[in-house]
Design a protein around this motif. Structure first.
Motif, PDB file in Angstrom:
ATOM      1  N   GLY A  12      17.478  39.461  57.859  1.00  0.00           N
ATOM      2  CA  GLY A  12      17.570  38.628  56.665  1.00  0.00           C
ATOM      3  C   GLY A  12      18.449  37.432  56.953  1.00  0.00           C
ATOM      4  N   LYS A  13      19.056  36.901  55.917  1.00  0.00           N
ATOM      5  CA  LYS A  13      20.014  35.797  56.087  1.00  0.00           C
ATOM      6  C   LYS A  13      21.373  36.448  56.340  1.00  0.00           C
ATOM      7  CE  LYS A  13      22.001  31.785  53.856  1.00  0.00           C
ATOM      8  NZ  LYS A  13      22.210  31.087  52.586  1.00  0.00           N
ATOM      9  N   VAL A  14      21.619  36.761  57.622  1.00  0.00           N
ATOM     10  CA  VAL A  14      22.823  37.512  57.975  1.00  0.00           C
ATOM     11  C   VAL A  14      23.658  36.823  59.055  1.00  0.00           C
ATOM     12  CG1 VAL A  14      21.945  39.758  57.225  1.00  0.00           C
ATOM     13  CG2 VAL A  14      21.454  38.972  59.545  1.00  0.00           C
ATOM     14  N   GLN A  15      23.223  35.666  59.512  1.00  0.00           N
ATOM     15  CA  GLN A  15      24.020  34.901  60.463  1.00  0.00           C
ATOM     16  C   GLN A  15      24.501  33.625  59.776  1.00  0.00           C
ATOM     17  OE1 GLN A  15      22.370  34.352  64.391  1.00  0.00           O
ATOM     18  NE2 GLN A  15      21.868  36.500  64.613  1.00  0.00           N
ATOM     19  N   GLY A  16      25.758  33.269  60.049  1.00  0.00           N
ATOM     20  CA  GLY A  16      26.334  32.069  59.457  1.00  0.00           C
ATOM     21  C   GLY A  16      26.791  32.247  58.017  1.00  0.00           C
ATOM     22  N   ARG A  20      29.281  39.418  59.883  1.00  0.00           N
ATOM     23  CA  ARG A  20      29.991  40.228  60.893  1.00  0.00           C
ATOM     24  C   ARG A  20      31.429  40.488  60.470  1.00  0.00           C
ATOM     25  NH1 ARG A  20      30.204  37.299  65.922  1.00  0.00           N
ATOM     26  NH2 ARG A  20      30.057  35.486  64.585  1.00  0.00           N
ATOM     27  N   ARG A  21      32.123  39.472  59.982  1.00  0.00           N
ATOM     28  CA  ARG A  21      33.531  39.642  59.569  1.00  0.00           C
ATOM     29  C   ARG A  21      33.643  40.583  58.374  1.00  0.00           C
ATOM     30  NH1 ARG A  21      36.847  38.554  63.562  1.00  0.00           N
ATOM     31  NH2 ARG A  21      36.575  36.464  64.371  1.00  0.00           N
ATOM     32  N   ALA A  22      32.738  40.453  57.421  1.00  0.00           N
ATOM     33  CA  ALA A  22      32.768  41.337  56.256  1.00  0.00           C
ATOM     34  C   ALA A  22      32.497  42.781  56.676  1.00  0.00           C
ATOM     35  CB  ALA A  22      31.743  40.879  55.215  1.00  0.00           C
ATOM     36  N   THR A  23      31.581  42.968  57.624  1.00  0.00           N
ATOM     37  CA  THR A  23      31.292  44.306  58.132  1.00  0.00           C
ATOM     38  C   THR A  23      32.513  44.862  58.855  1.00  0.00           C
ATOM     39  OG1 THR A  23      28.951  43.757  58.352  1.00  0.00           O
ATOM     40  CG2 THR A  23      29.746  45.660  59.605  1.00  0.00           C
ATOM     41  N   GLN A  24      33.159  44.029  59.648  1.00  0.00           N
ATOM     42  CA  GLN A  24      34.369  44.449  60.350  1.00  0.00           C
ATOM     43  C   GLN A  24      35.439  44.899  59.354  1.00  0.00           C
ATOM     44  OE1 GLN A  24      36.758  41.365  62.226  1.00  0.00           O
ATOM     45  NE2 GLN A  24      37.190  42.726  63.951  1.00  0.00           N
ATOM     46  N   LYS A  25      35.632  44.142  58.293  1.00  0.00           N
ATOM     47  CA  LYS A  25      36.631  44.489  57.279  1.00  0.00           C
ATOM     48  C   LYS A  25      36.325  45.843  56.651  1.00  0.00           C
ATOM     49  CE  LYS A  25      38.692  42.876  52.987  1.00  0.00           C
ATOM     50  NZ  LYS A  25      38.698  41.863  51.941  1.00  0.00           N
ATOM     51  N   GLN A  26      35.066  46.061  56.284  1.00  0.00           N
ATOM     52  CA  GLN A  26      34.661  47.338  55.694  1.00  0.00           C
ATOM     53  C   GLN A  26      34.887  48.491  56.680  1.00  0.00           C
ATOM     54  OE1 GLN A  26      33.404  47.923  52.506  1.00  0.00           O
ATOM     55  NE2 GLN A  26      33.926  45.796  52.115  1.00  0.00           N
ATOM     56  N   TRP A  63      23.273  46.985  53.485  1.00  0.00           N
ATOM     57  CA  TRP A  63      22.210  46.414  52.658  1.00  0.00           C
ATOM     58  C   TRP A  63      22.757  45.347  51.713  1.00  0.00           C
ATOM     59  CZ3 TRP A  63      17.065  46.563  52.806  1.00  0.00           C
ATOM     60  CH2 TRP A  63      16.460  47.551  53.589  1.00  0.00           C
ATOM     61  N   GLN A  64      24.018  45.453  51.358  1.00  0.00           N
ATOM     62  CA  GLN A  64      24.646  44.492  50.443  1.00  0.00           C
ATOM     63  C   GLN A  64      25.225  43.320  51.223  1.00  0.00           C
ATOM     64  OE1 GLN A  64      27.784  46.185  48.085  1.00  0.00           O
ATOM     65  NE2 GLN A  64      28.734  44.215  47.763  1.00  0.00           N
ATOM     66  N   GLY A  65      26.146  43.605  52.140  1.00  0.00           N
ATOM     67  CA  GLY A  65      26.804  42.550  52.897  1.00  0.00           C
ATOM     68  C   GLY A  65      27.642  41.652  52.003  1.00  0.00           C
ATOM     69  N   PRO A  66      28.126  40.528  52.550  1.00  0.00           N
ATOM     70  CA  PRO A  66      28.928  39.602  51.759  1.00  0.00           C
ATOM     71  C   PRO A  66      28.048  38.816  50.777  1.00  0.00           C
ATOM     72  CG  PRO A  66      28.570  38.711  53.950  1.00  0.00           C
ATOM     73  CD  PRO A  66      27.987  40.103  53.943  1.00  0.00           C
ATOM     74  N   ALA A  67      28.694  38.073  49.891  1.00  0.00           N
ATOM     75  CA  ALA A  67      28.003  37.386  48.797  1.00  0.00           C
ATOM     76  C   ALA A  67      26.875  36.460  49.254  1.00  0.00           C
ATOM     77  CB  ALA A  67      29.017  36.598  47.974  1.00  0.00           C
ATOM     78  N   ASN A  68      27.050  35.733  50.355  1.00  0.00           N
ATOM     79  CA  ASN A  68      26.042  34.760  50.783  1.00  0.00           C
ATOM     80  C   ASN A  68      24.921  35.361  51.627  1.00  0.00           C
ATOM     81  OD1 ASN A  68      27.285  32.643  49.453  1.00  0.00           O
ATOM     82  ND2 ASN A  68      28.632  32.200  51.176  1.00  0.00           N
TER      83      ASN A  68
END
Length: 91
Positions: A12-16, A20-26, A63-68
């Protein structure tokens, strides 16, 4: 404790978008080790190692990821147990 190893390919729209940083935080909050890295085809690969329930929770969060982010598909693969990384990194 026996570690559980799960690899996910996130589409999906998962780069930029800080995915990755949000996943690392979780992952770090859940005491999960592994990594999140961008792939050349636009996906993000995530390796999660740790307690089975915590890995399951993080895998559902992907499946959720960060807001953007706009996740359209997540493919999972359970991996044979191996030496777990010491932390969760972004590559």
């Amino acid at each position: 404790m026996t570690s559980y190893y799960l690899r996910a390919l996130v589409t999906g729209k998962v780069q930029g978008v800080g995915y990755r940083r949000a996943t690392q935080k979780q992952a770090l909050q859940a005491n999960i080790t592994g990594y999140a890295k961008n792939l050349a085809d636009g996906r993000v690969e995530v390796l999660m190692c740790g307690d089975r329930e915590k890995v399951k929770t993080l895998s559902e969060w992907l499946w959720q990821g960060p807001a953007n982010a706009r996740v359209t598909h997540v493919e999972y693969e359970t991996l044979a147990q191996d030496h777990a990384p010491d932390t969760f990194s972004t590559q």
